[in-house]
Design an enzyme around this catalytic site. Structure first.
Site, PDB file in Angstrom:
ATOM      1  N   ARG A 142      38.211  80.186  45.845  1.00  0.00           N
ATOM      2  CA  ARG A 142      38.640  80.383  44.452  1.00  0.00           C
ATOM      3  C   ARG A 142      37.942  81.606  43.849  1.00  0.00           C
ATOM      4  NH1 ARG A 142      43.113  78.057  42.777  1.00  0.00           N
ATOM      5  NH2 ARG A 142      42.283  77.959  40.675  1.00  0.00           N
TER       6      ARG A 142
ATOM      7  N   ARG B 214      42.846  88.947  42.765  1.00  0.00           N
ATOM      8  CA  ARG B 214      43.724  89.046  41.593  1.00  0.00           C
ATOM      9  C   ARG B 214      43.245  90.133  40.633  1.00  0.00           C
ATOM     10  NH1 ARG B 214      43.929  82.633  41.270  1.00  0.00           N
ATOM     11  NH2 ARG B 214      45.747  82.225  42.580  1.00  0.00           N
TER      12      ARG B 214
ATOM     13  N   GLU C 246      48.123  70.205  50.191  1.00  0.00           N
ATOM     14  CA  GLU C 246      48.823  71.473  50.424  1.00  0.00           C
ATOM     15  C   GLU C 246      48.901  71.812  51.906  1.00  0.00           C
ATOM     16  OE1 GLU C 246      47.511  73.212  46.077  1.00  0.00           O
ATOM     17  OE2 GLU C 246      46.553  74.046  47.858  1.00  0.00           O
TER      18      GLU C 246
ATOM     19  N   TYR D 195      53.673  72.275  44.308  1.00  0.00           N
ATOM     20  CA  TYR D 195      53.330  72.500  42.901  1.00  0.00           C
ATOM     21  C   TYR D 195      53.550  71.258  42.037  1.00  0.00           C
ATOM     22  CZ  TYR D 195      53.001  77.539  43.810  1.00  0.00           C
ATOM     23  OH  TYR D 195      52.630  78.776  44.265  1.00  0.00           O
TER      24      TYR D 195
ATOM     25  N   HIS E  51      47.790  82.133  46.262  1.00  0.00           N
ATOM     26  CA  HIS E  51      47.515  80.779  45.804  1.00  0.00           C
ATOM     27  C   HIS E  51      46.366  80.251  46.644  1.00  0.00           C
ATOM     28  CE1 HIS E  51      47.885  76.547  44.793  1.00  0.00           C
ATOM     29  NE2 HIS E  51      47.700  76.337  46.096  1.00  0.00           N
TER      30      HIS E  51
ATOM     31  N   LYS F 136      51.480  85.032  48.422  1.00  0.00           N
ATOM     32  CA  LYS F 136      52.799  84.808  47.834  1.00  0.00           C
ATOM     33  C   LYS F 136      53.724  85.998  48.115  1.00  0.00           C
ATOM     34  CE  LYS F 136      50.975  82.132  43.934  1.00  0.00           C
ATOM     35  NZ  LYS F 136      50.929  82.078  42.465  1.00  0.00           N
TER      36      LYS F 136
ATOM     37  N   ASN G 287      50.738  86.931  40.775  1.00  0.00           N
ATOM     38  CA  ASN G 287      49.294  86.998  41.000  1.00  0.00           C
ATOM     39  C   ASN G 287      48.891  86.961  42.471  1.00  0.00           C
ATOM     40  OD1 ASN G 287      49.564  84.280  41.563  1.00  0.00           O
ATOM     41  ND2 ASN G 287      48.406  83.582  39.793  1.00  0.00           N
TER      42      ASN G 287
ATOM     43  N   THR H 193      43.436  82.902  37.727  1.00  0.00           N
ATOM     44  CA  THR H 193      44.894  82.898  37.855  1.00  0.00           C
ATOM     45  C   THR H 193      45.535  83.999  37.008  1.00  0.00           C
ATOM     46  OG1 THR H 193      44.840  80.531  38.258  1.00  0.00           O
ATOM     47  CG2 THR H 193      46.949  81.453  37.627  1.00  0.00           C
TER      48      THR H 193
END
Length: 157
Positions: free
Chosen positions: A89, A106, A130, A53, A119, A13, A116, A95
């Protein structure tokens, strides 16, 4: 055996790009044996982010998510490998950075839920949706990684 060609979408991000964390994030995925099959620098539009999103539509933070997501450059990537969605993940961490374990991206770099750094897709369905938002099919490369036989018990590439 699970599909070795499983794909996931990972985005560095705006805050991660601004902080110079692109290489570190790529390094962590490469170190786990995952293969980068697509990457590009993007300036997300509101329309793209609304689709990306869509699961968050109607939530109180949706507008700020769209505003921040379109406020600067990001890096969009597609990673391939055995269990890449679940492992991805895990590499990213929770998150909420307060809940993210040290050693995760993170846990090591995020400063707030809204900052954070990354994504990552949370399911096969989300990954497909996505990836389709950010990449054309011809932008996803198929290539053989030298030494792939050292990464998995059975590697059918």
């Amino acid at each position: 055996m699970a599909n070795t060609r499983e794909h996931t979408f990972i985005m560095v991000k705006h805050d991660g790009v601004q902080r110079g964390l692109i290489g570190e994030i790529i390094r962590r995925f490469e170190n786990r044996g995952f293969k980068l099959v697509a990457i590009k620098s993007i300036q997300a539009t509101r329309a793209q982010l609304e689709v990306h999103y869509e699961d968050h539509k109607g939530k109180n933070y949706f507008e700020s998510l769209l505003g921040y997501g379109s406020s600067g450059p990001a890096i969009a990537m597609v990673w391939e490998g055995h269990g890449v969605i679940t492992a991805g993940r895990s590499i990213l961490g929770a998150t909420d950075p307060i809940k993210a374990q040290p050693g995760t991206i993170r846990g090591d770099y995020a400063t707030a839920i809204g900052r954070n750094v990354v994504h990552g897709s949370d399911s096969e369905k989300a990954a497909k949706r996505e990836i389709d938002v950010w990449f054309k099919p011809e932008e996803i490369l198929t290539w053989h990684r030298a030494g792939a036989q050292h990464l998995h018990d059975k590697y059918n590439e």
